[in-house]
Scaffold this motif. Sequence first.
Motif, PDB file in Angstrom:
ATOM      1  N   UNK A  81       0.823  -1.220   0.000  1.00  0.00           N
ATOM      2  CA  UNK A  81       0.000   0.000   0.000  1.00  0.00           C
ATOM      3  C   UNK A  81       0.855   1.267   0.000  1.00  0.00           C
ATOM      4  N   UNK A  82       1.916   1.287  -0.813  1.00  0.00           N
ATOM      5  CA  UNK A  82       2.834   2.420  -0.775  1.00  0.00           C
ATOM      6  C   UNK A  82       2.539   3.478  -1.838  1.00  0.00           C
ATOM      7  N   UNK A  83       1.412   3.369  -2.517  1.00  0.00           N
ATOM      8  CA  UNK A  83       0.926   4.416  -3.421  1.00  0.00           C
ATOM      9  C   UNK A  83      -0.513   4.722  -3.019  1.00  0.00           C
ATOM     10  N   UNK A  84      -0.863   6.001  -2.934  1.00  0.00           N
ATOM     11  CA  UNK A  84      -2.197   6.381  -2.451  1.00  0.00           C
ATOM     12  C   UNK A  84      -3.289   5.759  -3.303  1.00  0.00           C
ATOM     13  N   UNK A  85      -3.136   5.787  -4.638  1.00  0.00           N
ATOM     14  CA  UNK A  85      -4.177   5.243  -5.515  1.00  0.00           C
ATOM     15  C   UNK A  85      -4.348   3.743  -5.325  1.00  0.00           C
ATOM     16  N   UNK A  86      -3.255   3.034  -5.055  1.00  0.00           N
ATOM     17  CA  UNK A  86      -3.357   1.589  -4.828  1.00  0.00           C
ATOM     18  C   UNK A  86      -4.046   1.295  -3.505  1.00  0.00           C
ATOM     19  N   UNK A  87      -3.726   2.093  -2.473  1.00  0.00           N
ATOM     20  CA  UNK A  87      -4.422   1.914  -1.195  1.00  0.00           C
ATOM     21  C   UNK A  87      -5.922   2.118  -1.375  1.00  0.00           C
ATOM     22  N   UNK A  88      -6.283   3.139  -2.160  1.00  0.00           N
ATOM     23  CA  UNK A  88      -7.704   3.427  -2.379  1.00  0.00           C
ATOM     24  C   UNK A  88      -8.398   2.298  -3.131  1.00  0.00           C
ATOM     25  N   UNK A  89      -7.760   1.780  -4.202  1.00  0.00           N
ATOM     26  CA  UNK A  89      -8.400   0.713  -4.971  1.00  0.00           C
ATOM     27  C   UNK A  89      -8.494  -0.583  -4.160  1.00  0.00           C
ATOM     28  N   UNK A  90      -7.618  -0.715  -3.147  1.00  0.00           N
ATOM     29  CA  UNK A  90      -7.620  -1.900  -2.285  1.00  0.00           C
ATOM     30  C   UNK A  90      -8.530  -1.727  -1.077  1.00  0.00           C
ATOM     31  N   UNK A  91      -9.239  -0.585  -1.007  1.00  0.00           N
ATOM     32  CA  UNK A  91     -10.186  -0.293   0.083  1.00  0.00           C
ATOM     33  C   UNK A  91      -9.502  -0.139   1.432  1.00  0.00           C
ATOM     34  N   UNK A  92      -8.291   0.422   1.417  1.00  0.00           N
ATOM     35  CA  UNK A  92      -7.573   0.729   2.655  1.00  0.00           C
ATOM     36  C   UNK A  92      -7.325   2.230   2.732  1.00  0.00           C
ATOM     37  N   UNK A  93      -7.274   2.756   3.958  1.00  0.00           N
ATOM     38  CA  UNK A  93      -6.815   4.128   4.141  1.00  0.00           C
ATOM     39  C   UNK A  93      -5.308   4.185   3.871  1.00  0.00           C
ATOM     40  N   UNK A  94      -4.807   5.294   3.348  1.00  0.00           N
ATOM     41  CA  UNK A  94      -3.364   5.402   3.154  1.00  0.00           C
ATOM     42  C   UNK A  94      -2.630   5.190   4.478  1.00  0.00           C
ATOM     43  N   UNK A  95      -1.625   4.341   4.513  1.00  0.00           N
ATOM     44  CA  UNK A  95      -0.947   4.063   5.782  1.00  0.00           C
ATOM     45  C   UNK A  95      -0.147   5.258   6.277  1.00  0.00           C
ATOM     46  N   UNK A  96      -0.037   5.368   7.574  1.00  0.00           N
ATOM     47  CA  UNK A  96       0.795   6.400   8.189  1.00  0.00           C
ATOM     48  C   UNK A  96       2.138   5.830   8.639  1.00  0.00           C
ATOM     49  N   UNK A  97       2.262   4.526   8.538  1.00  0.00           N
ATOM     50  CA  UNK A  97       3.506   3.806   8.831  1.00  0.00           C
ATOM     51  C   UNK A  97       3.597   2.691   7.801  1.00  0.00           C
ATOM     52  N   UNK A  98       4.770   2.394   7.262  1.00  0.00           N
ATOM     53  CA  UNK A  98       4.855   1.390   6.199  1.00  0.00           C
ATOM     54  C   UNK A  98       4.267   0.033   6.588  1.00  0.00           C
TER      55      UNK A  98
END
Length: 284
Positions: A81-98
């Motif tokens: 989930x290290x790209x915002x668009x990928x986090x969004x398409x995966x239904x996750x909030x953008x991480x604040x820690x890797x």
Amino acid sequence: MRLLAFQSSGKPALGLRLGDEVVNLSAEGLPATLDELLRAGPEGLAAARRAGESARSRLPLAGLDWLPPVQSPAKAIAVGLNYIDHAAESKFDPPTYPVLFHRFASSWVGHGKALERPHVSTQFDYEGELVIVIGKAGRYIAKDQALDHVAGYSVFNDGSIRDYQFKSAQWMMGKNFDRSGSFGPEFVTADELPVGAAGLKLQTRLNGQVLQDANTRDMIFDVATLVSVCSEPFALQPGDIIIAGTPSGVGLARKPQVFMKAGDVCEVEIEGVGLLSNPVVDGA
């Protein structure tokens, strides 16, 4: 400098690419693997450069039997989930820690070798990613010093068995099927690329169709941050790799979904780093 690993007379060898030719560095008295060369520190890479300049014998690049650039990393740390668009398409909030997990060396093959779709799943997905290769050991590495510990970069296809990945909250199962990912074709020293490998175009193509099209500048956690964070729980060692995450466009998130199957060819290309290409077959 561009280094690569290949089979020579049934044994691993280390090569230096010069255009369409390769110098067999192992035949020139250098180590057989990049892992060992990196453990020699800056002098190891300097020796490779000198050997390449003085070698009289070269091999053609075409027809080379490629191996993954790093043979046996002590640690292979992957980033989710290290790209915002990928986090969004995966239904996750953008991480604040890797989001970190591990991959075993048995789970990847080299350039040109077959990716294997396991018979237990039809959800075999692609993920194009940048690889960070550690060249200098360290623990609790400060972010402003982290790039000093990076020897160079490569390309990875983080092949994922999606239905197994999400059987639990831990992703290990879906990310480590034998021969489900790929790594290569070569290792490019950091001085050949922009600082932190930023601003490089990344594309993943399946049978020639572009499915991922992004830029490394869009990573949520940049190279320096990833190196610093990954050095906190354990000392990073030369030859360790960090697989830096994939952008949007994965097959799971598409409508209709797109998964790899036997007969496909998957390519991951990162500007200035290389083109990693693998056919897909049905495996065990």
